[in-house]
Write an enzyme that holds these catalytic residues in place. Structure first.
Site, PDB file in Angstrom:
ATOM      1  N   LYS A 202     -27.811 -88.276   3.864  1.00 17.86           N
ATOM      2  CA  LYS A 202     -28.233 -87.256   2.891  1.00 17.86           C
ATOM      3  C   LYS A 202     -28.635 -87.921   1.563  1.00 17.86           C
ATOM      4  CE  LYS A 202     -27.326 -84.444   6.189  1.00 17.86           C
ATOM      5  NZ  LYS A 202     -26.170 -83.603   6.443  1.00 17.86           N
TER       6      LYS A 202
HETATM    7  C1  LIG Z   1     -25.347 -82.842   7.474  1.00 19.28           C
HETATM    8  C2  LIG Z   1     -25.376 -81.389   7.704  1.00 19.28           C
HETATM    9  C3  LIG Z   1     -24.203 -80.600   7.764  1.00 19.28           C
HETATM   10  C4  LIG Z   1     -22.811 -81.154   7.853  1.00 19.28           C
HETATM   11  O1  LIG Z   1     -22.473 -82.068   6.939  1.00 19.28           O
HETATM   12  P1  LIG Z   1     -21.305 -83.148   7.212  1.00 19.28           P
HETATM   13  O2  LIG Z   1     -21.095 -83.641   5.803  1.00 19.28           O
HETATM   14  O3  LIG Z   1     -21.846 -84.191   8.130  1.00 19.28           O
HETATM   15  O4  LIG Z   1     -20.116 -82.438   7.740  1.00 19.28           O
HETATM   16  C5  LIG Z   1     -24.350 -79.231   7.850  1.00 19.28           C
HETATM   17  N1  LIG Z   1     -25.539 -78.651   7.931  1.00 19.28           N
HETATM   18  C6  LIG Z   1     -26.684 -79.365   7.922  1.00 19.28           C
HETATM   19  C7  LIG Z   1     -27.989 -78.639   8.013  1.00 19.28           C
HETATM   20  C8  LIG Z   1     -26.640 -80.754   7.816  1.00 19.28           C
HETATM   21  O5  LIG Z   1     -27.776 -81.456   7.841  1.00 19.28           O
END
Ligand SMILES: *Cc1c(COP(=O)(O)O)cnc(C)c1O
Length: 405
Positions: A202
């Protein structure tokens, strides 16, 4: 092997020379010396978790997103779960969401014994279509969970209007969209609650981590309790007040983010502007290049948003290609381009099929997109050469599979 023009043009899957020698991932974190020093300084301090770095990170995050409150969590998934709880989702309730997302968006509704109800996406942005969402509202609906697919903000105005009319809570899954703008406003300050993830792919990372932003002080209080076993004040507050007494007022979890992680998050957030600027520059270069390739449909950008570009999703025009997405994908991987596919529609997963009896065909826009989507690499640290390699590989593979007319 001698490099002849012929071996350069031959697809790597057919034994030709790949565009790149090493694999370019689709996403990658950027960690610098300041990040490392901040983590080390926290390791040398008195607080490894639930110390001063938590509030510092949350305040900086709230300021950046323009929200009154920011509450940190041990992951984006934990943040989604807390938001689902705080929205009042429970057995007998329903939440409407997009099928074209990571499974966590829908799973958080199931954690609360409520039912995720999918509604189809808009053909241009692949975000939850407000009219489709409206068509799925029932007396059991409690929440709507739009997703900012690839970092393009969901169409929040009509979704918030719907919520207002039906008394629903809007939880925006902005895991892809830190730094995006919707109608001139920062994502994080528009929906009732907005969820972010700090997984390494991210925009900013804390290893694992997440955040919920909200302007609602009651929501913020419930979110804080939920992440700490449902206890009504945190250990640090008790310690500074010299008190031993505490009360558990709801059934929560240990979803706390550590001070070590927050020290990293504080540094990462400082570099967000440079990160966004670079991603937007890469997206502009891709979009200009793919204008010349008719078989590649570049992602749409609506006039009233500024996307954050988590990844760059192209759609193949299958009518003009004599290969399907799987063949193009495999060919690009062989060229050492770390392409990905976002997402297998949630209702196609075996768990959802078995539990809810989905057969496929329910959400034609999302399902058609899924058959044609390929996510191209997009991250802050990509060099200009990396970007040109991706474009060259797409041109090479697509021209190979072009249906000669
Ligand atoms: C990455 C992601 C999540 C979950 O995040 P984590 O930090 O990996 O638990 C939820 N929704 C979307 C759309 C994502 O891309």
């Amino acid at each position: 092997m001698t490099v002849t023009p012929a071996s350069r043009d031959l697809l790597a899957i057919r034994g030709g020379l790949p565009v790149r020698k090493t694999l370019l991932p689709y996403g990658h974190q950027s960690i610098d010396e300041a990040d490392i020093q901040a983590v080390v300084a926290t390791l040398r301090s008195d607080w490894l978790t639930t110390g001063p770095r938590i509030a510092e990170f949350e305040e900086a995050f709230a300021a950046r997103t323009g929200a009154r409150h920011a509450v940190s969590f041990s992951s984006g998934t934990a943040a989604l779960h807390a938001a689902a709880f705080t929205a009042g989702l429970k057995a007998g309730g329903e939440a409407i969401t997009s099928p074209l997302t990571f499974v966590a968006t829908a799973n958080c509704v199931l954690y609360q014994q409520a039912v995720p109800v999918f509604a189809d996406v808009s053909p241009d942005t692949l975000n939850l279509d407000p009219e489709q969402a409206a068509a799925h509202i029932t007396p059991r609906t409690r929440a709507i969970l739009p997703v900012d697919y690839a970092g393009h903000p969901a169409d929040l105005t009509p979704i918030l209007d719907l919520a207002e009319r039906h008394g629903l809570v809007v939880i925006e899954d902005a895991s892809h969209a830190l730094g995006a703008e919707y109608k001139g406003r920062q994502v994080g300050s528009v929906a009732h609650m907005t969820v972010f993830s700090f997984h390494p792919v991210k925009h900013i990372t804390t290893g694992e981590g997440g955040m919920v932003t909200t302007d609602n002080p009651k929501f913020a209080e419930t979110l804080r309790r939920f992440r700490n076993h449902g206890i009504s004040s945190e250990a640090r507050q008790r310690q500074s007040a010299g008190q031993w007494h505490y009360e558990m007022v709801l059934l929560g979890f240990n979803y706390r983010l550590t001070d070590i992680a927050c020290a990293l998050g504080i540094q990462q957030l400082k570099k967000l502007e440079a990160n966004l600027w670079r991603r937007r520059q890469i997206a502009a270069r891709y979009t200009a290049a793919f204008r010349e390739i008719p078989e590649v449909v570049a992602p749409a950008v609506r006039h009233d948003v500024n996307p954050a570009w988590h990844f760059y999703p192209i759609r193949l025009d299958r009518v003009q290609l004599k290969a399907d997405r799987g063949q193009v994908f495999t060919a690009l991987r062989a060229e050492n381009i770390g392409v990905n596919v976002h997402y297998i529609p949630v209702h196609h997963h075996p768990y959802y099929r078995e539990r809810f009896g989905n057969r496929g065909g329910e959400f034609p826009v999302a399902e058609d997109a899924y058959e044609r989507l390929i996510s191209l690499p997009m991250f802050h640290g990509m060099s200009d050469q990396d970007v040109e390699d991706v474009i060259r590989a797409v041109e090479k593979v697509v021209s190979h599979f072009r249906d000669a007319v």
